[in-house]
Design a protein around this motif. Sequence first.
Motif, mmCIF file in Angstrom:
data_model
loop_
_atom_site.group_PDB
_atom_site.id
_atom_site.type_symbol
_atom_site.label_atom_id
_atom_site.label_comp_id
_atom_site.label_asym_id
_atom_site.label_seq_id
_atom_site.Cartn_x
_atom_site.Cartn_y
_atom_site.Cartn_z
ATOM 1 N N ALA A 43 0.743 -1.342 0.511
ATOM 2 C CA ALA A 43 -0.264 -0.364 0.486
ATOM 3 C C ALA A 43 1.201 1.118 -0.454
ATOM 4 O O ALA A 43 0.680 1.862 -0.577
ATOM 5 C CB ALA A 43 -0.482 0.362 1.002
ATOM 6 N N GLY A 44 1.725 1.409 0.628
ATOM 7 C CA GLY A 44 3.210 2.692 1.022
ATOM 8 C C GLY A 44 3.647 2.591 -0.545
ATOM 9 O O GLY A 44 3.929 4.027 -1.197
ATOM 10 N N ILE A 45 3.740 1.352 -0.851
ATOM 11 C CA ILE A 45 4.509 1.889 -2.146
ATOM 12 C C ILE A 45 3.436 2.050 -3.776
ATOM 13 O O ILE A 45 4.140 3.662 -4.737
ATOM 14 C CB ILE A 45 4.717 0.169 -2.668
ATOM 15 C CG1 ILE A 45 6.609 0.026 -2.616
ATOM 16 C CG2 ILE A 45 5.683 0.662 -4.828
ATOM 17 C CD1 ILE A 45 6.317 -1.544 -3.021
ATOM 18 N N GLY A 46 2.356 2.111 -3.554
ATOM 19 C CA GLY A 46 1.123 2.441 -3.993
ATOM 20 C C GLY A 46 0.662 4.245 -4.101
ATOM 21 O O GLY A 46 0.522 4.792 -5.285
ATOM 22 N N GLY A 47 1.365 4.528 -2.891
ATOM 23 C CA GLY A 47 0.738 5.340 -1.893
ATOM 24 C C GLY A 47 1.489 6.385 -2.972
ATOM 25 O O GLY A 47 1.787 8.006 -3.687
ATOM 26 N N ILE A 48 3.251 5.811 -3.083
ATOM 27 C CA ILE A 48 4.250 7.083 -3.093
ATOM 28 C C ILE A 48 4.381 7.531 -4.573
ATOM 29 O O ILE A 48 4.674 8.223 -5.020
ATOM 30 C CB ILE A 48 5.791 5.867 -2.929
ATOM 31 C CG1 ILE A 48 5.792 6.134 -0.940
ATOM 32 C CG2 ILE A 48 6.293 6.513 -3.585
ATOM 33 C CD1 ILE A 48 6.756 5.470 -0.632
ATOM 34 N N PHE A 49 4.178 6.046 -5.024
ATOM 35 C CA PHE A 49 3.499 5.617 -7.030
ATOM 36 C C PHE A 49 2.223 7.643 -7.657
ATOM 37 O O PHE A 49 2.707 8.058 -8.184
ATOM 38 C CB PHE A 49 3.102 4.631 -7.603
ATOM 39 C CG PHE A 49 3.080 4.948 -8.911
ATOM 40 C CD1 PHE A 49 3.534 4.875 -9.747
ATOM 41 C CD2 PHE A 49 2.393 5.067 -9.429
ATOM 42 C CE1 PHE A 49 3.505 5.243 -11.484
ATOM 43 C CE2 PHE A 49 1.423 5.099 -10.759
ATOM 44 C CZ PHE A 49 2.526 4.960 -11.335
#
Length: 722
Positions: A43-49
């Motif tokens: 979820a964090g990777i998606g938020g960063i993207f």
Amino acid sequence: MTTTRSVTLERLAYTLAAPALAVAPNVYPDSPVNTVVQLAGAAGIGGIFLAAKSNELGAGRKILRWAPLVLAAAVDVAARHTTGWGPYGLDGLLATGWAAAGYLVMPFSRHTRRRHRPALATPAPQLQPAPAPEPSPAQPDDSADHLTRQARTLWEQAGMPARTHIVKATRHPGQRHDMTILLRASETGRPITGLTEAAVAAPFGVHSSDVALAEVAIQPGRQSGPGWMEARITPDANQRRRTKPTAQERWTDRVGGPKGGAPGSELVHKTRDDERGVTFYRAKMADSTYRAKMADSTDTPRIDLAKVCGALNLPEDDSCVFVLIDGNEFLISAFDTPPLSAIFPATRELLTPDTKGMYVCGFTITGQPVKTMVYQHDKNAPAHGLTLGVSRSGKTQFFAIHMAAQSLDGQVVWLSTVRKDEKTSTLGRYIDRQGSNALWMARSLRAAKALCEIRAEMPWPHDGQPHDYKPGDTRCPYRQLNVYGDEFMTAAQDGDFGEFIQKDGEDLTVTGLKYGIGFNPAGQSPFAHNGFSTEMKDNLRQNSRPVIFNMGSPGATRKAAEGTMENAYDVPTIPARYSRSEGSAIERAMRGEADPENGVSTGGVAVIVLDNGRAVLMRSLYADFDTDLAHLFPNEVNRLTDYEISELEKRGLWFDWNEPVRPGEFWPEPDEDDEGEGRTRRRGGGGGKSGGGRGSKGGGRRSERIASPRQALEAIKSLTDA
């Protein structure tokens, strides 16, 4: 500083979660804790993207908020894939590093709750030392001198005109207020735009005319270019320049400007010759950099002499100021007295031709000798002559010196005029032949034309073969002959012999040079309808140095000179008299006084057209007819050879040319049965204005000999009894 509760709780959470990140993957590899951590990392990777892709403000803060989840998932994955606790306890070290990063680099709660921070307790006010003032951009701390600091203060008060600041101010030596300021754009890399003289003058309280802007010259160790500019502020120097300008400053301000007498020019130097009483102004066109700024830039000097004289405080109407143009340079000569009013006596030394057939015939306004030729050395041929001018302009005086030079070179001279006068009769004593009517002129031209045939067959002694004439060749068996026709235009319009004079003169002009015969007509008009055909004028122009005396008006003189030149050059003006302007015409009018009569005749002043087509004003040498002219001429008169005379006698052309017209000499005799017309043609011996003539009713016979439009016109004019 007080730490907020959210920060304390966040740091505590990082500290407690760190052991779980290290223990869970190693003790319970399939624990749901690992799954939750990895899902949170995804979820964090998606938020960063999504945060990085968004164009909204605050993307960096969003990336920081998602970073702990991604780092926690990374630590969990690393711990699951290492054997045991990893080499050197790597799993524990990673978890500890994650907790330390969250404890020290964070807290993230400050980023997430940027707009909802609780107010901190206001500390008690305490006395603080006053902050040091920041240096002004107009006065950087660069150890500038006092003058520069003062100039910067004035410049800052004016609002930093054109967004510039003063780098340095330099006082001019010996001046109280004059200085030069070096300006630079406030922003590095920006060019200076919009800066005007008025914007520089206002801060310093001077007139805008006292300010000059210039580009900064390239110097070692200093920048230049569009971002730099130099301003010269010179109120003291301009005050002196307005009251007591130097010659260079006066020329720049009043002559060389766009509205001056010589736009785009600059003074090279001003010199004074006290012995000759003349001031010289030598100038040239400015360089291309200066001329590029001129709206009417040009390389060729365009001079308005009246404007130049007004700017230099010189009187322009007294024939004392002259201009000489040479390429992109020119010379203005201002004399104290009219220079061409002087008399230059002729001497045998000046009149003796050199090895190239050149001799001094006069002097210019600058005292330079002017030369003309008795033969054409470069063309290996005799020289024609063309002399124009009104009565009393100096033509006969010029004849005298030209004939003397030709005689001193060993040449033969014949002179014919329309009417007898004292000077031509005097010249007749020093030359081969001289006569004073149209009949005499017609006979001399006819004899000269016949000499062309005689000399064409005359053998040269070295090889017994005839050759073309070569000036200065000692083997030539005959001398150069110069035939003069004074008032040629008047004689060419003579009712009886005009057509013969015009036709033979034209033929002699075209063919005479091959056989050592030069033709020298003179008169008061150079135009075809007055005796000069186009072919004749072209030959005279190309094979002589035409001399034009006063033609009655400046316009007529200029027109006559242009007619003898290949191109229309500026022709100097010859006034009727030389006179200085004395005093004020207004004052004389108020007092009722007459204007001063101090004019000097311009007789002898002429325009001579040189080989390069340039017209030069000169005063010819003076031959005093009240004295004996023998000192100008050789001791012996040069004459034709016996062979030439005998050949002319065979043709019936050598006799006393003052005799009346001989029967059949110029026109066929009438038939015997035409007694009435015959008596008309034969009467009068030396009658008529030419010493002999035809009857006015002789047009019937002339129609038999018409061979040209000119002869046809003469025939029409003679039909008075039609």
